[in-house]
Write an enzyme that holds these catalytic residues in place. Structure first.
Site, PDB file in Angstrom:
ATOM      1  CG  HIS B 153      -5.535 -17.671 -41.877  1.00 48.30           C
ATOM      2  ND1 HIS B 153      -6.059 -18.596 -42.757  1.00 48.30           N
ATOM      3  CD2 HIS B 153      -5.622 -18.248 -40.654  1.00 48.30           C
ATOM      4  CE1 HIS B 153      -6.459 -19.670 -42.088  1.00 48.30           C
ATOM      5  NE2 HIS B 153      -6.199 -19.492 -40.814  1.00 48.30           N
ATOM      6  CG  HIS B 202      -9.267 -15.594 -41.049  1.00 49.77           C
ATOM      7  ND1 HIS B 202      -9.532 -16.475 -42.066  1.00 49.77           N
ATOM      8  CD2 HIS B 202      -8.721 -16.341 -40.058  1.00 49.77           C
ATOM      9  CE1 HIS B 202      -9.174 -17.696 -41.701  1.00 49.77           C
ATOM     10  NE2 HIS B 202      -8.669 -17.644 -40.490  1.00 49.77           N
ATOM     11  CG  HIS B 216      -3.432 -22.038 -36.882  1.00 51.91           C
ATOM     12  ND1 HIS B 216      -4.441 -21.829 -35.975  1.00 51.91           N
ATOM     13  CD2 HIS B 216      -3.916 -21.570 -38.066  1.00 51.91           C
ATOM     14  CE1 HIS B 216      -5.481 -21.278 -36.583  1.00 51.91           C
ATOM     15  NE2 HIS B 216      -5.198 -21.100 -37.855  1.00 51.91           N
ATOM     16  CG  HIS B 248     -12.415 -23.333 -38.862  1.00 49.61           C
ATOM     17  ND1 HIS B 248     -11.951 -23.948 -37.717  1.00 49.61           N
ATOM     18  CD2 HIS B 248     -11.335 -23.160 -39.652  1.00 49.61           C
ATOM     19  CE1 HIS B 248     -10.651 -24.133 -37.828  1.00 49.61           C
ATOM     20  NE2 HIS B 248     -10.243 -23.680 -38.994  1.00 49.61           N
ATOM     21  CE1 TYR B 257      -6.631 -24.704 -37.282  1.00 51.12           C
ATOM     22  CE2 TYR B 257      -7.455 -25.513 -35.189  1.00 51.12           C
ATOM     23  CZ  TYR B 257      -7.370 -24.511 -36.138  1.00 51.12           C
ATOM     24  OH  TYR B 257      -8.013 -23.323 -35.913  1.00 51.12           O
ATOM     25  CD  GLU B 267      -6.674 -23.507 -40.506  1.00 47.81           C
ATOM     26  OE1 GLU B 267      -6.205 -22.388 -40.246  1.00 47.81           O
ATOM     27  OE2 GLU B 267      -7.890 -23.752 -40.467  1.00 47.81           O
TER      28      GLU B 267
HETATM   29 FE   LIG Z   1      -6.788 -20.776 -39.236  1.00 46.15          FE
END
Ligand SMILES: [Fe+2]
Ligand code: FES
Lengths: 132, 309
Positions: B153, B202, B216, B248, B257, B267
């Protein structure tokens, strides 16, 4: 023997030859806002008000304009001093986060200064080991 | 079903040799093609070991940041459908032809309200995963470095998150799995949205910031262990880590990251719960953004909102 002066803190930091401004400051116990450490984001910009430096590794054109190439703007993560330099921070001052490292750097600088003042003294590999 | 996934992220790098060391040597992507653009920029095309299409990452020498994203749709007809919806939304759409991107078929291209370039396509040369489909092993024996299986993503920034959320919803049929809002009141502003078209938690996230920037792009990993191992390898290869391994709150994903040799943020991302369109959207208020982004630190680091390419 490049040194880096921070007039705002009344500090003089010793840098190894070929060391970047960012690396030198961090190794001497100081911290400030940095990002990618690879010349791509521009967050580590500061001003070099005296002395010169160069970039030996790529930096992104988008983070440093043509004018900034000559006005003392310094991407500190990539900049390598060519002489003693004096810096001025932009938004936030450099802050001391590790006094121990600062002390070690101070000794390294004094040793290098002493060596420079006596150019005829042969340099020995362990010069200064415990000469405080 | 329309958009299936982010098919490719095409990004700029300042130095191709260093970039190849990173994307091949550390990340473990497989190079599938290289060429030089008509204006002389070197390009290298990569895929992860578990991807079957020709490429998912394109590097182009000269600068930093994202050039464009490619979105793969399930049916050829989805392209026309998305084109019509994009025009209705008020976007200017152009056609792209087979070969505009090596090994990618006909499609459309438009600039989003966030000033990012999106391409939509259906056909890509199939080269197969590195384990094949015939009684496959579970991973290739000789992975290089982290050995990421696939692109996952991306997170981009825009001055107007609400409009971008509406575009992704109206044009792509995406729905938000998680959002960050200034408040829970009706007159709130949306400052971040995490969106997808399917069960993937996502595919594209959008947060407030300058137009057209890359925060990112992320590679998929299997679990916490592989995230930890990835971080170990980053240390061995002197890759600057931005944060992590951590988790997260938003998406529940496990993450590191870090930055590529040009300063683009990458990431590695594992986990994340299954998304469903009928699952109520998680809502975070900005005062809890720190916990949403970095669940353990519960504080944004100073780079999260300022360091972009
Ligand atoms: Fe991300
Ligand atoms: S930290 Fe990103 S350019 Fe120096």
């Amino acid at each position: 023997m490049p040194t880096l002066s921070i007039p705002a803190l009344d500090e003089v930091v010793y840098l190894e030859p070929g060391e970047t401004v960012l690396s030198g400051l961090y190794k001497a116990g100081f911290s400030y806002t940095v990002g990618c450490r690879r010349g791509g984001c521009g967050i580590c910009k500061l001003d070099v008000i005296e002395g010169s430096f160069s970039y030996e590794r790529p930096v992104a054109d988008t983070v440093i304009s043509t004018d900034e190439r000559t006005d003392g703007t310094c991407l500190s993560c990539r900049a390598i001093p060519e002489s003693n330099i004096t810096i001025q921070m932009r938004e936030y001052e450099v802050r001391l986060v590790n006094p121990l490292l600062r002390q070690i750097n101070e000794k390294a600088r004094l040793r290098a200064e002493a060596l420079a003042a006596a150019p005829d003294t042969p340099t020995t590999p362990d010069a200064g080991a415990g000469d405080d | 079903m329309g958009v299936m996934r982010m098919g490719y992220a095409h990004v700029k790098v300042t130095d191709m040799t260093e970039a190849k060391n990173h994307y091949n040597g550390t990340m473990g992507l497989y190079e599938t093609h290289s060429d030089v653009t008509p204006d002389g920029a070197k390009r290298v095309f990569y895929k992860g070991w578990d991807e079957w299409d020709h490429h998912s990452v394109v590097l182009e020498e000269g600068g930093v940041g994202v050039v464009k994203y490619g979105w793969k749709v399930e049916h050829e007809a989805d392209i026309d459908d998305i084109e019509a919806k994009a025009r209705t939304f008020g976007l200017t759409v152009e056609r792209m032809s087979k070969g505009d991107n090596p090994e990618i078929g006909d499609g459309i291209r438009f600039v989003t309200p966030s000033e990012h370039v999106f391409e939509v396509y259906h056909q890509a040369t199939a080269v197969g995963t590195e384990v094949g489909t015939h009684n496959p092993e579970v991973f290739p024996r000789h992975l290089v470095g982290i050995g990421v299986p696939a692109l996952d993503h991306s997170l981009i920034t825009t001055g107007d998150v609400g409009t971008m959320e509406r575009m992704l919803s109206d044009v792509f049929g995406f729905y938000a799995t998680e959002r960050v809002q200034t408040s829970l009141d009706d007159d709130h502003e949306c400052v971040g949205t995490w969106m997808t078209s399917n069960n993937q938690i996502h595919q594209m996230a959008v947060i407030g910031g300058p137009q057209g920037k890359l925060h990112h792009f992320a590679f998929r990993l299997e679990d916490w262990n592989s995230v930890g191992r990835a971080a170990d390898l980053m240390t061995m290869d002197d890759v600057p880590i931005d944060i992590g391994p951590t988790r997260h709150g938003i998406t529940r994903g496990q993450t590191v990251y870090f930055f590529d040799p040009s300063g683009n943020r990458n990431e590695v991302f594992a986990g994340g719960y299954l998304a469903f369109p009928d699952r109520p959207t998680n809502v975070w208020t900005v005062d809890q953004l720190g916990k949403g982004i970095f669940y353990h630190d519960r504080e944004l680091n100073e780079r999260f909102t300022t360091v972009l390419t």
